[in-house]
Scaffold this motif. Structure first.
Motif, PDB file in Angstrom:
ATOM      1  N   UNK A   1       0.827  -1.203   0.000  1.00 21.86           N
ATOM      2  CA  UNK A   1       0.000   0.000   0.000  1.00 21.86           C
ATOM      3  C   UNK A   1       0.863   1.256   0.000  1.00 21.86           C
ATOM      4  N   UNK A   2       1.989   1.218   0.714  1.00 21.51           N
ATOM      5  CA  UNK A   2       2.902   2.372   0.733  1.00 21.51           C
ATOM      6  C   UNK A   2       3.386   2.698  -0.677  1.00 21.51           C
ATOM      7  N   UNK A   3       3.802   1.664  -1.389  1.00 17.68           N
ATOM      8  CA  UNK A   3       4.365   1.856  -2.725  1.00 17.68           C
ATOM      9  C   UNK A   3       3.289   2.273  -3.714  1.00 17.68           C
ATOM     10  N   UNK A   4       2.091   1.705  -3.582  1.00 15.51           N
ATOM     11  CA  UNK A   4       1.006   2.087  -4.484  1.00 15.51           C
ATOM     12  C   UNK A   4       0.594   3.541  -4.290  1.00 15.51           C
ATOM     13  N   UNK A   5       0.760   4.059  -3.060  1.00 15.06           N
ATOM     14  CA  UNK A   5       0.504   5.486  -2.854  1.00 15.06           C
ATOM     15  C   UNK A   5       1.454   6.320  -3.702  1.00 15.06           C
ATOM     16  N   UNK A   6       2.718   5.931  -3.713  1.00 16.98           N
ATOM     17  CA  UNK A   6       3.711   6.649  -4.516  1.00 16.98           C
ATOM     18  C   UNK A   6       3.330   6.611  -5.992  1.00 16.98           C
ATOM     19  N   UNK A   7       2.964   5.416  -6.471  1.00 18.26           N
ATOM     20  CA  UNK A   7       2.594   5.255  -7.872  1.00 18.26           C
ATOM     21  C   UNK A   7       1.336   6.040  -8.213  1.00 18.26           C
ATOM     22  N   UNK A   8       0.402   6.084  -7.279  1.00 17.61           N
ATOM     23  CA  UNK A   8      -0.836   6.819  -7.517  1.00 17.61           C
ATOM     24  C   UNK A   8      -0.557   8.311  -7.643  1.00 17.61           C
ATOM     25  N   UNK A   9       0.283   8.842  -6.759  1.00 14.88           N
ATOM     26  CA  UNK A   9       0.628  10.266  -6.849  1.00 14.88           C
ATOM     27  C   UNK A   9       1.334  10.567  -8.167  1.00 14.88           C
ATOM     28  N   UNK A  10       2.193   9.646  -8.620  1.00 20.62           N
ATOM     29  CA  UNK A  10       2.877   9.841  -9.896  1.00 20.62           C
ATOM     30  C   UNK A  10       1.880   9.792 -11.040  1.00 20.62           C
ATOM     31  N   UNK A  11       0.940   8.839 -10.967  1.00 22.77           N
ATOM     32  CA  UNK A  11      -0.083   8.698 -12.009  1.00 22.77           C
ATOM     33  C   UNK A  11      -0.963   9.947 -12.093  1.00 22.77           C
ATOM     34  N   UNK A  12      -1.251  10.558 -10.932  1.00 20.92           N
ATOM     35  CA  UNK A  12      -2.100  11.749 -10.887  1.00 20.92           C
ATOM     36  C   UNK A  12      -1.325  13.029 -11.190  1.00 20.92           C
ATOM     37  N   UNK A  13       0.005  12.907 -11.325  1.00 24.52           N
ATOM     38  CA  UNK A  13       0.822  14.072 -11.637  1.00 24.52           C
ATOM     39  C   UNK A  13       1.049  14.996 -10.458  1.00 24.52           C
ATOM     40  N   UNK A  14       0.852  14.491  -9.241  1.00 26.34           N
ATOM     41  CA  UNK A  14       1.067  15.300  -8.042  1.00 26.34           C
ATOM     42  C   UNK A  14       2.524  15.139  -7.610  1.00 26.34           C
ATOM     43  N   UNK A  15       3.386  15.965  -8.173  1.00 24.51           N
ATOM     44  CA  UNK A  15       4.820  15.831  -7.948  1.00 24.51           C
ATOM     45  C   UNK A  15       5.223  16.108  -6.501  1.00 24.51           C
ATOM     46  N   UNK A  16       4.527  17.017  -5.839  1.00 29.93           N
ATOM     47  CA  UNK A  16       4.875  17.347  -4.456  1.00 29.93           C
ATOM     48  C   UNK A  16       4.659  16.138  -3.545  1.00 29.93           C
ATOM     49  N   UNK A  17       3.463  15.524  -3.623  1.00 28.62           N
ATOM     50  CA  UNK A  17       3.179  14.361  -2.786  1.00 28.62           C
ATOM     51  C   UNK A  17       4.012  13.156  -3.224  1.00 28.62           C
ATOM     52  N   UNK A  18       4.294  13.077  -4.507  1.00 27.47           N
ATOM     53  CA  UNK A  18       5.132  11.992  -5.025  1.00 27.47           C
ATOM     54  C   UNK A  18       6.522  12.033  -4.384  1.00 27.47           C
ATOM     55  N   UNK A  19       7.138  13.214  -4.397  1.00 27.78           N
ATOM     56  CA  UNK A  19       8.476  13.356  -3.816  1.00 27.78           C
ATOM     57  C   UNK A  19       8.441  13.177  -2.302  1.00 27.78           C
ATOM     58  N   UNK A  20       7.413  13.720  -1.659  1.00 21.13           N
ATOM     59  CA  UNK A  20       7.296  13.565  -0.213  1.00 21.13           C
ATOM     60  C   UNK A  20       7.198  12.097   0.170  1.00 21.13           C
ATOM     61  N   UNK A  21       6.440  11.323  -0.610  1.00 16.51           N
ATOM     62  CA  UNK A  21       6.264   9.903  -0.309  1.00 16.51           C
ATOM     63  C   UNK A  21       7.554   9.130  -0.523  1.00 16.51           C
ATOM     64  N   UNK A  22       8.290   9.480  -1.557  1.00 12.11           N
ATOM     65  CA  UNK A  22       9.575   8.819  -1.778  1.00 12.11           C
ATOM     66  C   UNK A  22      10.495   9.017  -0.579  1.00 12.11           C
TER      67      UNK A  22
END
Length: 271
Positions: free
Chosen positions: A169-190
């Motif tokens: 679930x942690x990793x899918x959150x990262x992928x979901x943020x990337x899929x949605x184009x939310x770069x801020x949350x994507x980087x924060x999750x990484x």
């Protein structure tokens, strides 16, 4: 549904001692306690994995599966199996099929590996709920995203699955943020999950390589080295780390160790 599972596998394929004499204080970077003081068995396997030894990848996968010397982790287990498959040419799905029939990753694969979420057999979903309620919430999250077009519900379900202990679930959150184009949350999750799943440092290294800020080569090298020190440097990461060191040497900031550069080049020779 198949696309979501494919994304998860691709994330692992793409993500995923120092490599220079003058190593820019890399060894002083913050890392998790497990990496600072691993037990001798894990330390030996990590050093072998850094040499690209298939048997070491597979042995570490079993350690992550069972929580033997490391914190139990489905995602880190899958990472090590993916690295093994990239080196040997095997298919990750064949590896997953060999797992115990009650292994959450195997059950999750049976549920997710369908073109549409509605095609997932409900008996398989029920079994997953029984064995691993947290990972079963991934099914609910993807159902909300794919069938109900409810992104917010999907995000909330993934967060709840994470809170209940689901690695995936942690990793899918990262992928979901990337899929949605939310770069801020994507980087924060990484950044949030990288210590827990060191292969993510490869992705952070990639981001630093593309950055134009001063010191971005050094930062990228540090990130890739953390993945390397955990035995999780991917083919992509090895190539990028080698490039970063060459750029730093060209700028007169480091002097590269030929043996370590040769080791990185060998890691790039994966199938």
């Amino acid at each position: 549904m198949q696309k979501i599972f494919y994304m998860l596998c691709c994330a692992l394929v793409l993500l995923c001692g120092t490599s220079c004499e003058e190593h820019m204080d890399i060894e002083n970077r913050p890392i998790s306690q497990e990496v600072v003081t691993p037990n001798p068995k894990i330390e030996k396997l990590i050093q072998q994995a850094r040499q690209g030894e298939i048997e070491a990848y597979e042995a570490l996968a079993v350690c992550y599966r069972d929580g033997d010397g490391v914190k139990k982790s489905l995602f880190n287990m899958m990472t090590m199996y993916m690295l093994s498959c990239k080196k040997s040419g095997k298919d990750i799905e064949d590896i997953i099929k060999t797992l115990d029939e009650n292994n959450p990753l195997r059950l999750l694969t049976e549920v997710l590996n369908h073109v549409r979420i509605g095609e997932a057999p409900q008996e398989a979903v029920a079994r997953l709920r029984s064995v691993s309620p947290a990972d079963a919430m991934i099914y609910d999250a993807i159902y909300a995203f794919e069938c109900m077009n409810d992104t917010l519900a999907s995000q909330q379900l993934l967060k709840e699955a994470e809170a209940k202990g689901s690695d995936i679930a942690c990793v899918l959150q990262i992928l979901l943020y990337e899929e949605l184009g939310n770069q801020e949350l994507y980087k924060q999750s990484l950044h949030k999950y990288a210590d827990k799943f060191p292969v993510l440092y490869v992705k952070l290294g990639d981001l630093s390589m593309r950055d134009e800020k001063e010191g971005h080569w050094e930062q990228a090298a540090k990130y890739y080295t953390i993945a390397d020190n955990n035995g999780m440097l991917t083919k992509r990461g090895a190539r990028a780390l080698s490039s970063a060191f060459r750029m730093l040497e060209k700028e007169g900031k480091i002097k590269c160790d030929p043996q370590e550069m040769a080791r990185l080049e060998a890691l790039v020779q994966y199938k």
